[in-house]
Design a protein around this motif. Structure first.
Motif, PDB file in Angstrom:
ATOM      1  N   SER A  12       0.855  -1.188   0.000  1.00 24.73           N
ATOM      2  CA  SER A  12       0.000   0.000   0.000  1.00 24.73           C
ATOM      3  C   SER A  12       0.887   1.233   0.000  1.00 24.73           C
ATOM      4  O   SER A  12       1.796   1.355   0.833  1.00 24.73           O
ATOM      5  N   VAL A  87      -2.335   4.335   6.913  1.00 26.46           N
ATOM      6  CA  VAL A  87      -1.834   3.020   7.325  1.00 26.46           C
ATOM      7  C   VAL A  87      -2.968   2.164   7.879  1.00 26.46           C
ATOM      8  O   VAL A  87      -3.062   0.967   7.593  1.00 26.46           O
ATOM      9  N   ARG A  88      -3.852   2.751   8.656  1.00 29.57           N
ATOM     10  CA  ARG A  88      -4.974   1.991   9.223  1.00 29.57           C
ATOM     11  C   ARG A  88      -5.902   1.491   8.129  1.00 29.57           C
ATOM     12  O   ARG A  88      -6.496   0.415   8.248  1.00 29.57           O
ATOM     13  N   ALA A  90      -4.887   0.779   5.072  1.00 26.57           N
ATOM     14  CA  ALA A  90      -4.114   0.011   4.096  1.00 26.57           C
ATOM     15  C   ALA A  90      -4.449  -1.473   4.137  1.00 26.57           C
ATOM     16  O   ALA A  90      -4.697  -2.043   5.197  1.00 26.57           O
ATOM     17  N   THR A  93       0.506  -5.704   3.508  1.00 22.83           N
ATOM     18  CA  THR A  93       1.320  -5.988   4.695  1.00 22.83           C
ATOM     19  C   THR A  93       2.510  -5.045   4.764  1.00 22.83           C
ATOM     20  O   THR A  93       3.045  -4.792   5.839  1.00 22.83           O
ATOM     21  N   VAL A  95       3.706  -1.136   3.837  1.00 20.51           N
ATOM     22  CA  VAL A  95       3.220   0.200   3.515  1.00 20.51           C
ATOM     23  C   VAL A  95       4.420   1.071   3.177  1.00 20.51           C
ATOM     24  O   VAL A  95       5.443   1.037   3.873  1.00 20.51           O
ATOM     25  N   ARG A 169       6.612  -2.413   7.734  1.00 21.33           N
ATOM     26  CA  ARG A 169       5.556  -3.409   7.899  1.00 21.33           C
ATOM     27  C   ARG A 169       4.386  -2.745   8.617  1.00 21.33           C
ATOM     28  O   ARG A 169       4.564  -2.088   9.641  1.00 21.33           O
ATOM     29  N   ARG A 170       3.201  -2.924   8.074  1.00 17.92           N
ATOM     30  CA  ARG A 170       2.017  -2.284   8.652  1.00 17.92           C
ATOM     31  C   ARG A 170       1.855  -2.632  10.116  1.00 17.92           C
ATOM     32  O   ARG A 170       1.571  -1.762  10.946  1.00 17.92           O
TER      33      ARG A 170
END
Length: 248
Positions: A12, A87-88, A90, A93, A95, A169-170
């Protein structure tokens, strides 16, 4: 929470924007050119309360690009809040972030993403480090001073935390304590969680059009308070316990 079809997305791209109507479409084209045929990806623009035609330009592009999304803040909440909203939302895995004014070249996104993929679980963040900056002399001086002070206090091993080009990493990002200004302290906070930070040199370029929406004097004094707060968070960090479940 991201939509349920998140398994279809590898990466993402999150770009916070405020009053960047002239910059969003060229940036979308460049992101697509950098990532096409390499990953299944989505592009998320977080519209941080724009009052110009940013929303309309993005809406027109969304009709043509099914992997483009727009998240809207009803009123401007700042760059850190915009990054967090993206990010929330997305589905990937991994970002990757970049600024929406065109100064961050999307051609460097693949290098950041690959650094996360090859680093395995050990690497939590790949941070862009600007070379050949195109900012004014005053802005370069203020950044140099801020980075030196931050590095001396936090010892985060990073020469440039202000670059918007980053990949992580998210799940690691969502572990971090949230506060306004978070995006400027990611290396120190990721290290606080026990992860390593990788670095990728990137080349800055001039803004395409418009003026900066997140200025020096808006963040100077708040930044001093944030620095003290992050120093306190690092000092108060307890070792993360190793957890196992007993199955009988």
């Amino acid at each position: 929470m991201p939509p349920q079809d998140s398994a279809a997305i590898d990466v993402s791209i999150v770009a916070p924007v405020r009053n960047e109507a002239e910059n969003v479409v060229p940036l979308i084209v460049e992101i697509a050119a950098a990532l096409e045929r390499r990953w299944e990806y989505e592009i998320i623009f977080v519209n941080d309360g724009a009052t110009d035609a940013t929303a309309e330009r993005l809406a027109a592009e969304i009709k043509r690009r099914p992997n483009l999304r727009q998240i809207v803040h009803a009123v401007s909440a700042g760059q850190s809040a915009a990054v967090r909203s993206g990010v929330r939302a997305a589905r990937g895995t991994i970002v990757a972030t970049l600024d929406g004014d065109g100064q961050n070249d999307p051609a460097f996104l693949p290098g950041l993403i690959v650094a996360i993929e090859k680093g395995g679980e050990r690497i939590g963040l790949a941070a862009g480090q600007r070379v050949g900056r195109k900012d004014t002399g005053f802005k370069r001086i203020q950044s140099r001073i801020a980075n030196r002070v931050r590095g001396t206090i936090l010892r985060d091993g990073t020469r440039d935390t202000g670059c918007g080009l980053k990949a992580f990493r998210r799940e690691v990002f969502l572990m971090l304590p949230y506060f306004d200004g978070l995006h400027r302290f990611l290396p120190a906070l990721v290290r606080r969680e026990g992860y390593d930070v990788g670095y990728v040199d990137v080349v800055d370029r001039p803004r395409r059009s418009g003026v900066s929406n997140y200025g020096f004097f808006d963040r100077l004094w708040i930044g001093v308070m944030d620095l003290a707060g992050v120093w306190w968070l690092i000092r108060r960090k307890k070792p993360t316990p190793v957890v196992t479940e007993v199955i009988l």
